[in-house]
Motif scaffolding. Structure first.
Motif, mmCIF file in Angstrom:
data_model
loop_
_atom_site.group_PDB
_atom_site.id
_atom_site.type_symbol
_atom_site.label_atom_id
_atom_site.label_comp_id
_atom_site.label_asym_id
_atom_site.label_seq_id
_atom_site.Cartn_x
_atom_site.Cartn_y
_atom_site.Cartn_z
ATOM 1 N N GLY A 50 42.129 16.621 94.010
ATOM 2 C CA GLY A 50 40.699 15.830 94.623
ATOM 3 C C GLY A 50 40.563 16.417 96.072
ATOM 4 N N THR A 51 41.387 16.889 96.546
ATOM 5 C CA THR A 51 41.513 16.989 98.027
ATOM 6 C C THR A 51 40.382 17.699 98.585
ATOM 7 N N LEU A 52 39.969 18.863 97.974
ATOM 8 C CA LEU A 52 38.822 19.858 98.350
ATOM 9 C C LEU A 52 37.712 19.027 98.243
ATOM 10 N N ALA A 53 37.562 18.126 97.528
ATOM 11 C CA ALA A 53 36.275 17.201 97.211
ATOM 12 C C ALA A 53 35.898 16.756 98.636
ATOM 13 N N ASN A 54 36.764 16.392 99.481
ATOM 14 C CA ASN A 54 36.523 15.746 100.755
ATOM 15 C C ASN A 54 35.502 16.567 101.711
ATOM 16 N N ALA A 55 35.820 17.875 101.651
ATOM 17 C CA ALA A 55 34.846 19.054 102.219
ATOM 18 C C ALA A 55 33.580 18.868 101.865
ATOM 19 N N LEU A 56 33.225 18.278 100.681
ATOM 20 C CA LEU A 56 31.904 18.161 100.160
ATOM 21 C C LEU A 56 31.202 17.112 100.846
ATOM 22 N N MET A 57 31.832 15.894 101.220
ATOM 23 C CA MET A 57 31.204 14.935 101.717
ATOM 24 C C MET A 57 31.159 14.509 103.231
ATOM 25 N N ARG A 58 32.323 14.987 103.780
ATOM 26 C CA ARG A 58 32.515 15.124 105.342
ATOM 27 C C ARG A 58 33.073 16.350 105.936
ATOM 28 N N PRO A 59 33.058 16.435 107.206
ATOM 29 C CA PRO A 59 33.304 17.897 107.809
ATOM 30 C C PRO A 59 35.042 17.917 107.691
ATOM 31 N N TRP A 60 35.663 19.046 107.254
ATOM 32 C CA TRP A 60 36.900 19.274 107.175
ATOM 33 C C TRP A 60 37.031 20.784 107.108
ATOM 34 N N PRO A 61 37.173 21.534 108.320
ATOM 35 C CA PRO A 61 37.230 22.946 108.512
ATOM 36 C C PRO A 61 38.087 23.612 107.562
ATOM 37 N N LYS A 62 39.023 23.176 107.606
ATOM 38 C CA LYS A 62 40.159 24.011 106.547
ATOM 39 C C LYS A 62 39.583 24.018 104.985
#
Length: 101
Positions: A50-62
């Motif tokens: 589920g880690t990449l789901a974080n980038a859908l909700m908040r900024p995470w360049p990687k």
């Protein structure tokens, strides 16, 4: 009487000048069209499901780079407001996550 029809909204084509971030469901759909899921893409990059789901909700360049490259475009096309904000503040990345994807 001759009528002319106005073209309706086309949600499948993104305009380059539109500075609106993609909806997370649009991103997930684009990933699915490439044969992945968020979880599978995460695991393919050595991350928890589920880690990449974080980038859908908040900024995470990687995470943004991983998702964008899986879709075949640049992250700035998916999240123009995030990258505009980074350009204005001079921010290159967050929390040292500036390694290549």
């Amino acid at each position: 009487m001759k009528t002319t029809s106005q073209p309706g909204p086309d949600t499948t084509v993104r305009k380059k000048h539109a500075a609106k971030d993609w909806h997370r469901e649009e991103i997930k759909c684009a990933i699915r069209l490439k044969g992945y899921s968020i979880a599978a893409l995460s695991r393919a990059h050595g991350l928890a499901g589920g880690t990449l789901a974080n980038a859908l909700m908040r900024p995470w360049p990687k995470g943004e780079k991983i998702i964008a490259h899986a879709i075949g475009i640049e992250p700035e096309e998916i999240w123009p407001t995030r990258y505009e904000m980074r350009r204005k503040t001079g921010q290159k990345s967050t929390k040292g996550n500036n390694r290549e994807v």
